[in-house]
Design a protein around this motif. Structure first.
Motif, PDB file in Angstrom:
ATOM      1  N   LEU A  80      38.456  28.703  58.870  1.00 59.38           N
ATOM      2  CA  LEU A  80      37.951  27.388  58.477  1.00 59.38           C
ATOM      3  C   LEU A  80      39.054  26.507  57.885  1.00 59.38           C
ATOM      4  CD1 LEU A  80      34.535  28.415  56.910  1.00 59.38           C
ATOM      5  CD2 LEU A  80      34.920  27.240  59.081  1.00 59.38           C
ATOM      6  N   GLY A  81      40.266  27.069  57.735  1.00 55.87           N
ATOM      7  CA  GLY A  81      41.391  26.255  57.279  1.00 55.87           C
ATOM      8  C   GLY A  81      41.912  26.554  55.890  1.00 55.87           C
ATOM      9  N   VAL A  82      41.377  27.540  55.221  1.00 55.66           N
ATOM     10  CA  VAL A  82      41.879  27.894  53.893  1.00 55.66           C
ATOM     11  C   VAL A  82      43.276  28.494  54.050  1.00 55.66           C
ATOM     12  CG1 VAL A  82      41.487  29.329  51.860  1.00 55.66           C
ATOM     13  CG2 VAL A  82      39.551  28.265  53.008  1.00 55.66           C
ATOM     14  N   LYS A  83      44.206  28.028  53.254  1.00 54.35           N
ATOM     15  CA  LYS A  83      45.593  28.473  53.348  1.00 54.35           C
ATOM     16  C   LYS A  83      45.755  29.898  52.815  1.00 54.35           C
ATOM     17  CE  LYS A  83      47.194  24.432  54.611  1.00 54.35           C
ATOM     18  NZ  LYS A  83      47.245  24.208  56.019  1.00 54.35           N
ATOM     19  N   ASN A  84      46.771  30.578  53.368  1.00 56.80           N
ATOM     20  CA  ASN A  84      47.068  31.956  52.935  1.00 56.80           C
ATOM     21  C   ASN A  84      47.335  32.032  51.433  1.00 56.80           C
ATOM     22  OD1 ASN A  84      46.779  32.906  55.508  1.00 56.80           O
ATOM     23  ND2 ASN A  84      48.973  33.126  55.912  1.00 56.80           N
ATOM     24  N   ARG A  85      48.012  31.026  50.914  1.00 53.76           N
ATOM     25  CA  ARG A  85      48.354  31.018  49.492  1.00 53.76           C
ATOM     26  C   ARG A  85      47.097  31.002  48.621  1.00 53.76           C
ATOM     27  NH1 ARG A  85      51.682  26.013  47.794  1.00 53.76           N
ATOM     28  NH2 ARG A  85      49.686  25.148  48.369  1.00 53.76           N
ATOM     29  N   LEU A  86      46.099  30.218  48.996  1.00 49.94           N
ATOM     30  CA  LEU A  86      44.857  30.153  48.234  1.00 49.94           C
ATOM     31  C   LEU A  86      44.082  31.461  48.344  1.00 49.94           C
ATOM     32  CD1 LEU A  86      42.917  28.524  46.496  1.00 49.94           C
ATOM     33  CD2 LEU A  86      41.874  27.655  48.589  1.00 49.94           C
ATOM     34  N   VAL A  87      44.068  32.047  49.549  1.00 48.41           N
ATOM     35  CA  VAL A  87      43.399  33.341  49.734  1.00 48.41           C
ATOM     36  C   VAL A  87      44.065  34.393  48.846  1.00 48.41           C
ATOM     37  CG1 VAL A  87      42.966  35.210  51.380  1.00 48.41           C
ATOM     38  CG2 VAL A  87      42.587  32.842  52.057  1.00 48.41           C
ATOM     39  N   ARG A  88      45.402  34.411  48.845  1.00 48.81           N
ATOM     40  CA  ARG A  88      46.143  35.370  48.027  1.00 48.81           C
ATOM     41  C   ARG A  88      45.829  35.173  46.550  1.00 48.81           C
ATOM     42  NH1 ARG A  88      51.383  33.773  48.386  1.00 48.81           N
ATOM     43  NH2 ARG A  88      51.334  33.058  46.258  1.00 48.81           N
ATOM     44  N   ARG A  89      45.790  33.928  46.119  1.00 48.59           N
ATOM     45  CA  ARG A  89      45.538  33.633  44.707  1.00 48.59           C
ATOM     46  C   ARG A  89      44.139  34.080  44.290  1.00 48.59           C
ATOM     47  NH1 ARG A  89      48.642  33.943  41.135  1.00 48.59           N
ATOM     48  NH2 ARG A  89      48.304  32.690  39.317  1.00 48.59           N
ATOM     49  N   VAL A  90      43.139  33.807  45.141  1.00 51.82           N
ATOM     50  CA  VAL A  90      41.758  34.217  44.831  1.00 51.82           C
ATOM     51  C   VAL A  90      41.669  35.739  44.739  1.00 51.82           C
ATOM     52  CG1 VAL A  90      39.416  34.315  45.780  1.00 51.82           C
ATOM     53  CG2 VAL A  90      40.665  32.152  45.768  1.00 51.82           C
ATOM     54  N   LEU A  91      42.295  36.429  45.690  1.00 53.24           N
ATOM     55  CA  LEU A  91      42.271  37.901  45.667  1.00 53.24           C
ATOM     56  C   LEU A  91      43.002  38.456  44.457  1.00 53.24           C
ATOM     57  CD1 LEU A  91      42.853  38.678  49.441  1.00 53.24           C
ATOM     58  CD2 LEU A  91      40.732  38.955  48.147  1.00 53.24           C
ATOM     59  N   GLU A  92      44.126  37.849  44.089  1.00 52.48           N
ATOM     60  CA  GLU A  92      44.863  38.299  42.906  1.00 52.48           C
ATOM     61  C   GLU A  92      44.023  38.137  41.642  1.00 52.48           C
ATOM     62  OE1 GLU A  92      48.474  36.054  42.708  1.00 52.48           O
ATOM     63  OE2 GLU A  92      49.449  37.225  44.285  1.00 52.48           O
ATOM     64  N   ILE A  93      43.420  36.985  41.493  1.00 52.44           N
ATOM     65  CA  ILE A  93      42.621  36.712  40.291  1.00 52.44           C
ATOM     66  C   ILE A  93      41.418  37.639  40.212  1.00 52.44           C
ATOM     67  CG2 ILE A  93      41.132  34.999  39.172  1.00 52.44           C
ATOM     68  CD1 ILE A  93      43.173  32.880  40.126  1.00 52.44           C
ATOM     69  N   SER A  94      40.723  37.825  41.335  1.00 52.48           N
ATOM     70  CA  SER A  94      39.555  38.712  41.301  1.00 52.48           C
ATOM     71  C   SER A  94      39.980  40.158  41.059  1.00 52.48           C
ATOM     72  CB  SER A  94      38.739  38.583  42.584  1.00 52.48           C
ATOM     73  OG  SER A  94      39.482  39.022  43.693  1.00 52.48           O
ATOM     74  N   GLY A  95      41.071  40.583  41.669  1.00 53.74           N
ATOM     75  CA  GLY A  95      41.560  41.942  41.451  1.00 53.74           C
ATOM     76  C   GLY A  95      41.994  42.165  40.018  1.00 53.74           C
ATOM     77  N   MET A  96      42.709  41.195  39.464  1.00 54.47           N
ATOM     78  CA  MET A  96      43.162  41.331  38.079  1.00 54.47           C
ATOM     79  C   MET A  96      42.009  41.296  37.088  1.00 54.47           C
ATOM     80  SD  MET A  96      46.686  39.217  37.943  1.00 54.47           S
ATOM     81  CE  MET A  96      47.985  39.496  39.135  1.00 54.47           C
ATOM     82  N   SER A  97      40.976  40.526  37.397  1.00 61.15           N
ATOM     83  CA  SER A  97      39.822  40.503  36.490  1.00 61.15           C
ATOM     84  C   SER A  97      39.119  41.858  36.495  1.00 61.15           C
ATOM     85  CB  SER A  97      38.856  39.385  36.851  1.00 61.15           C
ATOM     86  OG  SER A  97      38.187  39.651  38.060  1.00 61.15           O
ATOM     87  N   ILE A  98      39.039  42.489  37.653  1.00 55.73           N
ATOM     88  CA  ILE A  98      38.446  43.832  37.726  1.00 55.73           C
ATOM     89  C   ILE A  98      39.287  44.825  36.927  1.00 55.73           C
ATOM     90  CG2 ILE A  98      37.977  45.771  39.290  1.00 55.73           C
ATOM     91  CD1 ILE A  98      37.212  43.653  41.402  1.00 55.73           C
TER      92      ILE A  98
END
Length: 179
Positions: A80-98
């Motif tokens: 849908l056009g979401v950039k790799n950088r934003l995907v990486r950031r979301v995954l990092e934040i969710s992983g770190m919160s866990i």
């Protein structure tokens, strides 16, 4: 007044009493017991290190499995056009919160259980063998802090590594995964 100064104090007493008296300090009298305790502490430290390592592997496994489980959704977002950088950031934040939640809960649970064992003497020992009636528990906040930092570091590095790998994966790989 200070058991750690026994050797220095014994030398002073020996000089005061003269050569006809022999001075024996507590650490010499209990050498075998102290050696056993030292060995037990070393083995306990090794076992604790192994437990921290296994717990870290469990955190790694959870993070990797969560990101793999979300691989399909990530591919849809990327298509849908979401950039790799934003995907990486979301995954990092969710992983770190866990990781942060898990580590803080684990430290809280460990310190609480240790305190309860110490306060209510939940683990009795035969006093005729050990000369104490229950397991003494010494909560080392320095050790708790070190373990917390190590676990947080391992979890954050793993989260960053997994999010980098997943964000760089091609869209077609994730869309072909059957749900």
């Amino acid at each position: 007044s200070n058991p750690d100064n026994a050797r220095v104090t014994s030398e002073e007493v020996k000089n005061l009493l003269g050569p006809e008296y022999q001075v024996v300090i507590w650490s010499d009298l209990n050498h075998d017991l102290l050696s056993a305790v030292k060995l037990e502490r070393m083995v306990s430290s090794i076992i604790m290190g192994i437990m921290v390592f296994v717990a870290s592997l469990n955190v790694i496994a959870v993070l990797v499995l969560l990101t793999i489980y979300r691989f399909h959704e990530i591919s849809i977002l990327k298509s849908l056009g979401v950039k790799n950088r934003l995907v990486r950031r979301v995954l990092e934040i969710s992983g770190m919160s866990i990781v942060v939640k898990g580590v803080l809960f684990g430290v809280f649970l460990g310190v609480t259980l240790s305190f309860l064992i110490s306060k209510f003497k939940l683990i009795p020992l035969p006093a005729e063998i050990y000369l104490i009636d229950s397991l003494p528990v010494d909560i080392s906040f320095l050790m708790c802090g070190a373990i917390t930092i190590i676990c947080l570091g391992i979890g954050c590095v793993t989260s960053i590594f997994a999010s980098n790998k997943l964000s760089k994966a091609s869209i077609s790989e994730g869309l072909h995964i059957a749900r």
